[in-house]
Design an enzyme around this catalytic site. Structure first.
Site, PDB file in Angstrom:
ATOM      1  N   CYS A  44      39.714  37.080  25.244  1.00  0.00           N
ATOM      2  CA  CYS A  44      40.427  37.411  26.480  1.00  0.00           C
ATOM      3  C   CYS A  44      40.140  36.395  27.587  1.00  0.00           C
ATOM      4  O   CYS A  44      40.727  36.468  28.660  1.00  0.00           O
ATOM      5  CB  CYS A  44      40.051  38.808  26.953  1.00  0.00           C
ATOM      6  N   ASP A  46      37.251  35.941  29.195  1.00  0.00           N
ATOM      7  CA  ASP A  46      36.220  36.327  30.161  1.00  0.00           C
ATOM      8  C   ASP A  46      35.067  36.999  29.435  1.00  0.00           C
ATOM      9  O   ASP A  46      35.280  37.973  28.721  1.00  0.00           O
ATOM     10  CB  ASP A  46      36.756  37.372  31.162  1.00  0.00           C
ATOM     11  N   CYS A  71      37.276  31.894  34.244  1.00  0.00           N
ATOM     12  CA  CYS A  71      37.900  31.022  35.223  1.00  0.00           C
ATOM     13  C   CYS A  71      37.101  31.048  36.528  1.00  0.00           C
ATOM     14  O   CYS A  71      36.102  31.755  36.651  1.00  0.00           O
ATOM     15  CB  CYS A  71      39.331  31.466  35.454  1.00  0.00           C
ATOM     16  N   CYS A 118      39.133  40.077  37.406  1.00  0.00           N
ATOM     17  CA  CYS A 118      37.836  39.378  37.429  1.00  0.00           C
ATOM     18  C   CYS A 118      36.809  40.195  38.200  1.00  0.00           C
ATOM     19  O   CYS A 118      35.648  40.285  37.797  1.00  0.00           O
ATOM     20  CB  CYS A 118      37.978  37.998  38.070  1.00  0.00           C
TER      21      CYS A 118
END
Lengths: 144, 388
Positions: A44, A46, A71, A118
């Site tokens: 995914c 992350d 990211c 996030c």
């Protein structure tokens, strides 16, 4: 009117992305932390890991270290969260558990809608870590 | 700080000669090409001359060139144009097309068309056996890109055209038509439509040192399609709207210049490209090249750096003065990893960790040396941050 941006995300995200706080540099020594947690998956894009040390007497967070694959906003979210809960004497565990992804996002000065997850992941990583802490130290867990 | 631009596949700076060629058409020769007085005729003459230049470069007749507002529109016109005419049928494309082709195909699929998305091999080359087996009596269109924008993979367009030609002969059918998106190829590869054997070809100016907002679709004589936008008789009714004369003039100049120097520039860039690939693979542990080592565009380098999400690499490189891009769509507001890298058989994780460098006219060996100096350091730092 919003000011013209000089970077893709906010200044705070930039600051944390390039100068991450509380990053775990070396692999931990045995007993250095009380608990650890992980969320996300490489597929995914992350993965967040956290390591937690709690002051048993005060129930304050003594140390929260992390590593993050992801990211810029994923890295910044984890870094910001660690600063929120572990710096300036550390937050009480129960107070830290009350923090929400929105709180992280606000501290970062906002995230674009497609990056909100996030901040959610950073929050989840912490909950996962605390869960591990309560498993290891059941006497510390809140009475149900 | 000096900037080093290594994202020429995203867009290019405009060439000075192109800019000069366009200059008179902003306010001196500003006429509407559809009018009948002098200003209009001047505009029309400029457009006709540009159309002739582009036609002659690709070996077409001028009336086979339809100007559009760019590559995405050209692709949409080709696909929807054919589909709207037939109203139903089967379309073949590949899994690694640009979204300007993929998304129209997906929309048509929802509308009831059958679409086959061909597999590609580990180097990104379309499976020709699967193509042969996928051709059906009701196949109306095959759309396969000439060169891929992410990994630079060059498709065997001639062989694909032959497969389609043989099928049509056997079936005594006028279908399917063959469309290719040649937008990334235009700076480096031969665009002769007779050699390629295509019926429809998309081109665009903004990747070949021309202006943004202009492109064209080559439509072979006799090929019928319907417009996707309506409003006027311009471009034989296939692309209504006041023509972008300055853009069209710039596009013709840009294509002319790019094709004139394609061979020489390719030779120069292949040396730099291979130097960069070799350097990254040597200096960045566990890095891997995406796509074929040599059967790729002269300016394309795409690597996977395990453990480091592409966006992080891009933003750290940006801070070091280098502009590049990620194959992963993270920055483009979708969180799905690159459909191109996963189509190569690589994991989603690998796709999230891809970085693309596309070189161009101003790229020098010094630029590559600087990149090779800072990139390994950046990766080292980001790997310390990384949880995997």
């Amino acid at each position: 009117m919003k000011q013209q941006r000089e970077w893709i995300y906010t200044k705070t995200v930039k600051e944390h992305f390039f100068h991450p706080r509380n990053l775990l540099l070396d692999d931990p020594e045995p007993g250095e932390f009380d608990a650890e947690g992980i969320v996300g998956s490489p597929a995914c894009g992350d993965v967040m890991k956290m390591w937690l040390k709690v002051d048993r007497k005060t129930r304050r967070i003594k140390n929260l270290k992390w590593r993050s694959f992801g990211c810029a906003t994923a890295i910044a979210s984890t870094s910001m969260f660690s600063q929120m809960v572990a710096e300036k004497g550390g937050m009480k565990l129960e107070d830290a558990l009350k923090l929400t992804p929105r709180d992280i996002m606000e501290c970062l000065g906002g995230l674009p809608p497609y990056k909100i997850h996030c901040s959610v992941l950073a929050d989840q990583a912490f909950h996962n870590t605390v869960e591990n802490y309560f498993q290891k130290f059941p006497e510390e867990a809140p009475h149900k | 700080m000096k900037r080093i631009y290594l994202d020429h596949a995203a867009t290019t700076y405009m060439d000075d000669c192109v800019k000069a060629a366009m200059e008179p058409f902003w306010h001196k020769n500003f006429g509407n090409a559809s009018t009948i007085y002098k200003e209009g005729i001047d505009a029309r003459n400029a457009m006709t001359a540009s159309r002739k230049i582009i036609a002659s470069i690709i070996g077409a007749n001028p009336d086979e060139i339809i100007f559009t507002n760019g590559g995405t529109e050209s692709d949409n016109l080709a696909i929807f144009g054919v589909a709207r005419l037939h109203k139903k049928g089967h379309i073949i494309t590949t899994k690694i097309e640009h979204h300007a082709v993929l998304n129209p195909c997906e929309v048509l699929e929802k509308e009831g068309f059958d679409v086959t998305f061909l597999k590609v091999d580990k180097n990104g080359i379309a499976d020709l056996k699967e193509l042969k087996n996928s051709l059906r009596k009701d196949t109306i269109l095959v759309s396969i890109m000439y060169a891929n924008n992410e990994i630079g993979a060059i498709q065997p367009i001639k062989e694909i055209a032959k497969i389609i030609r043989d099928f049509k002969k056997k079936e005594k059918s006028a279908n399917p038509l063959f469309h290719t998106d040649a937008i990334q190829a235009a700076g480096y590869l031969n665009l002769n439509i007779a050699k390629l054997g295509v019926d429809l070809m998309s081109l665009n100016a903004s990747k070949i040192y021309g202006p943004k907002g202009v492109g064209c679709l080559y439509i072979k004589r006799g090929v019928k399609l319907l417009p996707v936008i309506y409003g006027g008789a311009q471009e034989r009714g296939l692309r209504p709207g006041t023509e972008n004369i300055a853009g069209i003039v710039g596009f013709a100049k840009a294509l002319e210049m790019s094709q004139n120097q394609a061979v020489k520039e390719s030779k120069r860039l292949i040396i730099l490209r291979d130097y960069l690939i070799k350097g990254i693979l040597k200096k960045v542990p566990h890095s891997a090249l995406n796509g074929h080592p040599t059967f790729r565009l002269p300016n394309n380098v795409n690597v996977t750096i395990p453990g480091v999400e592409g966006e992080s690499s891009v933003l750290y490189l940006d801070a070091a003065g280098i502009a590049c891009s990620t194959g992963s769509a993270c920055t483009s507001q979708s969180l799905e990893p690159s459909h191109v890298i996963t189509a190569l058989g690589k994991s989603k994780e690998d796709a999230h960790c891809s970085v693309r460098f596309t070189l161009g006219r101003k790229t020098s060996k010094k630029d590559i040396d600087y990149l090779l100096k800072v990139f390994p350091e950046i990766i080292k730092k980001l790997r310390i941050v990384s949880a995997i």
